[in-house]
Design a protein around this motif. Structure first.
Motif, PDB file in Angstrom:
ATOM      1  N   LYS A   1     -46.991 -36.557 -33.633  1.00  0.00           N
ATOM      2  CA  LYS A   1     -47.854 -37.874 -33.769  1.00  0.00           C
ATOM      3  C   LYS A   1     -48.081 -38.337 -35.022  1.00  0.00           C
ATOM      4  N   GLN A   2     -48.537 -37.699 -35.915  1.00  0.00           N
ATOM      5  CA  GLN A   2     -49.046 -37.795 -37.212  1.00  0.00           C
ATOM      6  C   GLN A   2     -48.123 -38.560 -38.012  1.00  0.00           C
ATOM      7  N   LEU A   3     -46.804 -37.787 -38.072  1.00  0.00           N
ATOM      8  CA  LEU A   3     -45.649 -38.240 -38.735  1.00  0.00           C
ATOM      9  C   LEU A   3     -45.030 -39.384 -38.063  1.00  0.00           C
ATOM     10  N   GLY A   4     -45.257 -39.795 -36.915  1.00  0.00           N
ATOM     11  CA  GLY A   4     -44.521 -41.040 -36.230  1.00  0.00           C
ATOM     12  C   GLY A   4     -43.363 -40.574 -35.992  1.00  0.00           C
ATOM     13  N   LEU A   5     -42.879 -39.470 -35.632  1.00  0.00           N
ATOM     14  CA  LEU A   5     -41.691 -38.603 -35.179  1.00  0.00           C
ATOM     15  C   LEU A   5     -41.425 -38.863 -33.648  1.00  0.00           C
TER      16      LEU A   5
ATOM     17  N   ARG B   1     -47.922 -43.115 -19.190  1.00  0.00           N
ATOM     18  CA  ARG B   1     -47.978 -44.461 -19.726  1.00  0.00           C
ATOM     19  C   ARG B   1     -46.995 -44.636 -20.823  1.00  0.00           C
ATOM     20  N   TYR B   2     -46.207 -45.846 -20.660  1.00  0.00           N
ATOM     21  CA  TYR B   2     -45.097 -46.171 -21.678  1.00  0.00           C
ATOM     22  C   TYR B   2     -45.395 -47.650 -22.170  1.00  0.00           C
TER      23      TYR B   2
ATOM     24  N   TYR C   1     -47.530 -36.438 -21.972  1.00  0.00           N
ATOM     25  CA  TYR C   1     -48.163 -35.349 -22.946  1.00  0.00           C
ATOM     26  C   TYR C   1     -49.434 -36.144 -23.697  1.00  0.00           C
ATOM     27  N   PHE C   2     -49.167 -37.331 -23.705  1.00  0.00           N
ATOM     28  CA  PHE C   2     -50.325 -38.247 -24.669  1.00  0.00           C
ATOM     29  C   PHE C   2     -51.047 -39.143 -23.991  1.00  0.00           C
ATOM     30  N   GLY C   3     -50.601 -39.534 -22.751  1.00  0.00           N
ATOM     31  CA  GLY C   3     -51.215 -40.747 -21.954  1.00  0.00           C
ATOM     32  C   GLY C   3     -52.778 -40.236 -21.592  1.00  0.00           C
TER      33      GLY C   3
ATOM     34  N   LEU D   1     -40.852 -38.828 -27.946  1.00  0.00           N
ATOM     35  CA  LEU D   1     -41.651 -37.956 -28.113  1.00  0.00           C
ATOM     36  C   LEU D   1     -43.378 -38.195 -28.231  1.00  0.00           C
ATOM     37  N   THR D   2     -43.377 -39.303 -28.256  1.00  0.00           N
ATOM     38  CA  THR D   2     -45.020 -39.687 -28.653  1.00  0.00           C
ATOM     39  C   THR D   2     -45.590 -40.193 -27.718  1.00  0.00           C
TER      40      THR D   2
END
Length: 362
Positions: A98-102, A163-164, A142-144, A137-138
């Motif tokens: 997330k932090q590296l924008g990968l 969510r996308y 896992y992140f929603g 990946l982001t």
């Protein structure tokens, strides 16, 4: 002499063991091709929880951002498996991405002819298998948010949010179509459009992006059908692109086509520079394997091949990456195996010996 700064995050379990062997191989690359790799090491995952109380420190992220690439071992283990824990080792890999924008994870699946008998699938099913699975990946479950657990009069409950956004789907689809142009010009987009609203959006956006690549064939497939075809006719796939959770599951299934997750490298990438390079995180997909930690049984080839992907995709060193891949193939052809891929008549070696054999081939 070219100089490159690389962050090392060995992590937990067999992570430090296999990372050490990749450094052995990269040392030979330095000498043969006259490069210099400058390493800095950071504690992450369970080891970082024990030492700092968090799985990923801001200082580690800052060092990653200042590096050309990150070589990531593995995180997790029974010691930190409490489902009620507020801090988990996996926070390290999720946070780093997330932090590296990968946002795109690339997992190549290629069947080595010398190992076609090691898979649980019939050899005739595996002939011609050469694919790349690209996992977003982001986003996704896992992140929603909202994401929480609670108790009510009716008992324990939990919610995760799938969510996308259009932009998230667009950028990973561009990666897939761009890669397909360099391969067999076919993209398989995997969704669950018959049930999920996010799946319907995914299919719509993938179709729109596909029109920008008229030279690439696009097919849509439901995730359950894809899971079936991966073991029924895997050679039909070239580039697969899918959302986060589906990709997490399908890539582990695809890894078994090659006989073992110990053979499977991966790259997590973000936005690319004009020359095609950019920061990336490179890791084997096998995890921390706590059951064999410290026993010298771990297969370092996935980590070594991940280092090769790093050379190619973040450092722009194609010849050096190819040299590692040729060396790995040569060692396999000579019959050397770690226990996870050892069939009848194999020359079984431990983790360190396998790393040395690949380095010697260089």
């Amino acid at each position: 002499m070219a100089t490159f700064r690389i962050l090392l995050t060995p992590g937990d379990g067999i992570g430090p063991e296999v990372l050490e062997e990749s450094l052995k191989v990269l040392g030979r690359i330095e000498k043969r091709f006259k490069h210099e790799f400058q390493y800095e090491e950071e504690t992450i995952g369970g080891a970082a929880i024990d030492k700092y109380g968090v799985a990923l420190r801001p200082e580690t992220v800052a060092k990653a951002k200042a590096s050309a690439a990150v070589l990531f071992g593995a995180v997790g283990g029974p010691k930190w498996d409490d489902p009620k824990a507020t801090v988990r080792p996996e926070d390290a890999i999720l946070g780093m991405r997330k932090q590296l924008g990968l946002f795109a994870n690339l997992r190549p699946v290629r069947i080595n002819p010398e190992m076609i008998g090691e898979s649980t699938l019939k050899p005739e099913v595996l002939e011609g298998v050469d694919m790349v699975v690209i996992r977003e990946l982001t986003g996704g479950l896992y992140f929603g948010t909202p994401k929480r657990r609670w108790e009510s009069a009716s008992g324990r409950q939990a919610v995760d949010t799938l969510r996308y956004s259009e932009k998230e789907i667009e950028r990973v689809c561009h990666v897939a179509f761009g890669l397909a142009r360099q391969r067999r010009k076919k993209v398989t987009s995997v969704d669950k459009a018959n049930v999920l609203r996010t799946g319907q959006l995914w299919r719509e956006v993938a179709t729109e992006i596909g029109k920008q690549y008229p030279d690439v064939e696009l097919e849509h497939i439901l995730v359950d059908a894809c899971a079936m075809y991966l073991v029924r006719k895997p050679a039909s796939f070239d580039v697969i692109v899918t959302e986060n959770m589906f990709g997490d599951i399908l890539t582990d299934e695809a890894a078994m086509l090659a006989g073992s997750m110990g053979m499977m490298p991966s790259a997590s990438l973000g936005r690319r520079k004009k020359d095609g390079t950019g920061i990336g995180l490179y890791e084997p997909i096998h995890g921390s394997a706590p059951d064999i930690t410290g026993q010298k049984k771990a297969n370092p080839l996935a980590m070594i091949l991940s280092a090769a992907m790093m050379l190619r995709l973040s450092l722009g060193l194609e010849a050096e990456a190819a040299a590692i891949e040729v060396a790995v193939d040569a060692v396999i052809k000579d019959g050397y195996r770690t226990p996870d891929i050892a069939g009848k008549g194999a020359k079984v070696v431990d983790t360190a010996r396998m790393g040395t054999l690949v380095a010697e081939r260089l």
